[in-house]
Design an enzyme around this catalytic site. Structure first.
Site, PDB file in Angstrom:
ATOM      1  N   ARG A 212       0.843  -1.196   0.000  1.00 38.62           N
ATOM      2  CA  ARG A 212       0.000   0.000   0.000  1.00 38.62           C
ATOM      3  C   ARG A 212       0.878   1.246   0.000  1.00 38.62           C
ATOM      4  O   ARG A 212       0.603   2.229  -0.704  1.00 38.62           O
ATOM      5  CB  ARG A 212      -0.920  -0.005   1.236  1.00 38.62           C
ATOM      6  CG  ARG A 212      -2.034  -1.033   1.168  1.00 38.62           C
ATOM      7  CD  ARG A 212      -3.027  -0.867   2.308  1.00 38.62           C
ATOM      8  NE  ARG A 212      -2.582  -1.433   3.569  1.00 38.62           N
ATOM      9  CZ  ARG A 212      -2.785  -2.679   3.953  1.00 38.62           C
ATOM     10  NH1 ARG A 212      -3.409  -3.523   3.152  1.00 38.62           N
ATOM     11  NH2 ARG A 212      -2.378  -3.099   5.147  1.00 38.62           N
ATOM     12  N   PHE A 228     -10.820  -4.907  -6.640  1.00 40.20           N
ATOM     13  CA  PHE A 228     -10.915  -5.812  -5.484  1.00 40.20           C
ATOM     14  C   PHE A 228     -10.483  -5.030  -4.236  1.00 40.20           C
ATOM     15  O   PHE A 228      -9.631  -5.460  -3.468  1.00 40.20           O
ATOM     16  CB  PHE A 228     -10.037  -7.052  -5.665  1.00 40.20           C
ATOM     17  CG  PHE A 228     -10.231  -7.760  -6.991  1.00 40.20           C
ATOM     18  CD1 PHE A 228     -11.291  -8.631  -7.164  1.00 40.20           C
ATOM     19  CD2 PHE A 228      -9.355  -7.541  -8.044  1.00 40.20           C
ATOM     20  CE1 PHE A 228     -11.473  -9.293  -8.386  1.00 40.20           C
ATOM     21  CE2 PHE A 228      -9.518  -8.190  -9.255  1.00 40.20           C
ATOM     22  CZ  PHE A 228     -10.583  -9.069  -9.433  1.00 40.20           C
ATOM     23  N   ASP A 250     -15.475  -3.192  -5.577  1.00 44.45           N
ATOM     24  CA  ASP A 250     -15.579  -4.447  -4.840  1.00 44.45           C
ATOM     25  C   ASP A 250     -17.014  -4.952  -4.952  1.00 44.45           C
ATOM     26  O   ASP A 250     -17.942  -4.174  -5.184  1.00 44.45           O
ATOM     27  CB  ASP A 250     -15.198  -4.242  -3.369  1.00 44.45           C
ATOM     28  CG  ASP A 250     -14.776  -5.540  -2.695  1.00 44.45           C
ATOM     29  OD1 ASP A 250     -13.563  -5.838  -2.688  1.00 44.45           O
ATOM     30  OD2 ASP A 250     -15.663  -6.259  -2.193  1.00 44.45           O
ATOM     31  N   ASP A 300      -5.662  -6.484  -6.964  1.00 46.73           N
ATOM     32  CA  ASP A 300      -5.362  -7.294  -5.777  1.00 46.73           C
ATOM     33  C   ASP A 300      -6.492  -8.314  -5.574  1.00 46.73           C
ATOM     34  O   ASP A 300      -7.263  -8.224  -4.608  1.00 46.73           O
ATOM     35  CB  ASP A 300      -5.211  -6.389  -4.553  1.00 46.73           C
ATOM     36  CG  ASP A 300      -4.836  -7.164  -3.300  1.00 46.73           C
ATOM     37  OD1 ASP A 300      -4.251  -8.259  -3.438  1.00 46.73           O
ATOM     38  OD2 ASP A 300      -5.129  -6.676  -2.194  1.00 46.73           O
ATOM     39  N   CYS A 340      -2.049 -13.778  -4.615  1.00 49.82           N
ATOM     40  CA  CYS A 340      -1.856 -14.288  -3.258  1.00 49.82           C
ATOM     41  C   CYS A 340      -2.054 -15.804  -3.219  1.00 49.82           C
ATOM     42  O   CYS A 340      -2.255 -16.378  -2.152  1.00 49.82           O
ATOM     43  CB  CYS A 340      -2.798 -13.597  -2.274  1.00 49.82           C
ATOM     44  SG  CYS A 340      -4.545 -13.887  -2.602  1.00 49.82           S
TER      45      CYS A 340
END
Length: 396
Positions: A212, A228, A250, A300, A340
């Protein structure tokens, strides 16, 4: 009597390198009748004592290693010592970044397999994801109570992965008070609202903290698209750094509501922020059709692959999302893209992004590589602890 796990011949090599997992295929014999989660001795085919670990009869990971010191008990003192060590590894980081939210225990990477603990101010939030962690829940809570008497302890083991261990999802208070609807933490001088009881994971993505901060460098004077976005972490940093505009996208309205409040907590200009409840894949295509462009895009996404069987689909998903994002990125713009999925190797992720650029007809140049924050360490003996891949690309 403690049960024993007798390994098949030649299966002790990884264990001697201190890798903490014994897979079912490496087990030749089980002596005694160990209960689920109970501590067992691990013995080589030649009769050598190797380690102690927790037994999980329903998991492909049949034993998770606690230690390599014969005679050491898995008791409250054991947990206190491991937790103290983990805390000491993070103390400098906490001071440097001004953290009131951080990962205290990163499971196998902190030699406490199946145990994740995040701290949010005076709340410790635990995820117990293995049979051994479940077996020792009360002992773990007792250790935490001694070391952090000021903290309430809450469990967020409400995740499907527990079923692989033969365990049901569970959540609730383990000690002290129930968390309020919102807990405010700080990192790098920024305030962030966390929903401990209902948020993703244990409430927030602490692992993206450094990223970030890195993203802020590419936000000043820019139109930024945060895909996201969850509760808007990247967007907060972007606006604070002087972004011209930030669009948070989102599927969760509750996450977007918190994202808006996070802007307010940090006294940022809400007139520069948009909050779009939408499917990112569909919205990016809509932006492409409308000709809407951005200077900086952050991707992300959630984990696309939980296991090897899902990897093919995950690769398609990562390629598609990066392909369309590059088409709505202005020439010379910046793309920050992440995976991730722990099964996604660095080289494969880079290849997928490169293929996406090729198909989008864009030239992309990697200018920075990003990873998980330092309170999510990767132990040298447990490479699986590395899971967050990030690339910053200039796209022409």
């Amino acid at each position: 009597m403690t049960g024993q796990i007798i390994l098949a011949k030649g299966k002790e090599k990884a264990l001697k390198r201190k890798h903490p997992w014994i897979f079912s295929g490496a087990v030749a014999k089980v002596k005694g009748e160990p209960a689920m989660g109970e501590t067992v001795d691990i013995i080589s085919a030649g009769g050598e004592w190797l380690a102690s670990g927790s037994y999980s009869p329903e998991s492909q990971i049949r034993v998770r290693v606690w230690h390599y010191d014969r005679g050491l008990e898995i008791d409250q003192a054991f947990f206190e010592k491991r937790i103290k060590r983990a805390q000491s590894l993070r103390d400098d980081l906490i001071a440097e970044k001004g953290l009131t939210g951080y990962r205290l225990i990163a499971a196998e990477s902190d030699s406490l397999p199946g145990i994740t603990i995040d701290r949010y101010n005076d709340f410790l939030v635990c995820q117990l994801l293995s049979a051994g962690a479940e077996f020792h829940r009360d002992t773990l809570v007792a250790a935490l109570s001694v070391l952090y008497p000021e903290c309430s302890i809450y469990e967020r083991s409400d995740v499907a992965v527990r079923k692989k261990e033969g365990l049901e999802p569970v959540k609730g208070v383990l000690k002290g008070e129930e968390p309020p609807e919102a807990v405010i933490i700080e990192e790098n001088g920024i305030k962030i609202e966390v929903d401990i009881k209902g948020g993703h994971k244990t409430g927030f993505y602490l692992d993206q903290r450094d990223n970030r901060q890195a993203a802020a460098k590419y936000a000043k004077g820019k139109d930024v698209l945060n895909c996201f976005s969850y509760t808007g972490g990247f967007g907060i940093y972007a606006l604070q750094a002087g972004a011209k505009s930030i669009t948070n996208v989102d599927l969760s309205q509750s996450a977007l509501d918190i994202a808006k409040r996070n802007m307010e907590h940090n006294e940022l200009d809400l007139s520069k922020a948009e909050f779009e409840r939408a499917d990112v894949f569909k919205l990016l295509r809509k932006y492409r059709e409308e000709g809407r462009k951005f200077d900086t895009i952050i991707l992300d996404p959630p984990k696309f692959a939980e296991n090897k069987a899902q990897m093919k689909g995950a690769c398609r998903g990562y390629k598609d999302i990066n392909f369309v994002a590059m088409q709505v990125l202005k020439p010379g713009g910046t793309l920050l893209t992440f995976s991730c999925s722990g099964l996604m190797e660095v080289s494969l992720f880079q290849k997928i992004v490169a293929d996406a650029a090729l198909d989008a007809g864009r030239d992309a140049y990697i200018v920075e590589r990003l990873s998980q924050a330092a309170d999510h360490p990767t132990a040298s003996f447990y490479p699986e602890g590395y899971y967050l891949n990030g690339l910053v690309l200039k796209v022409l």
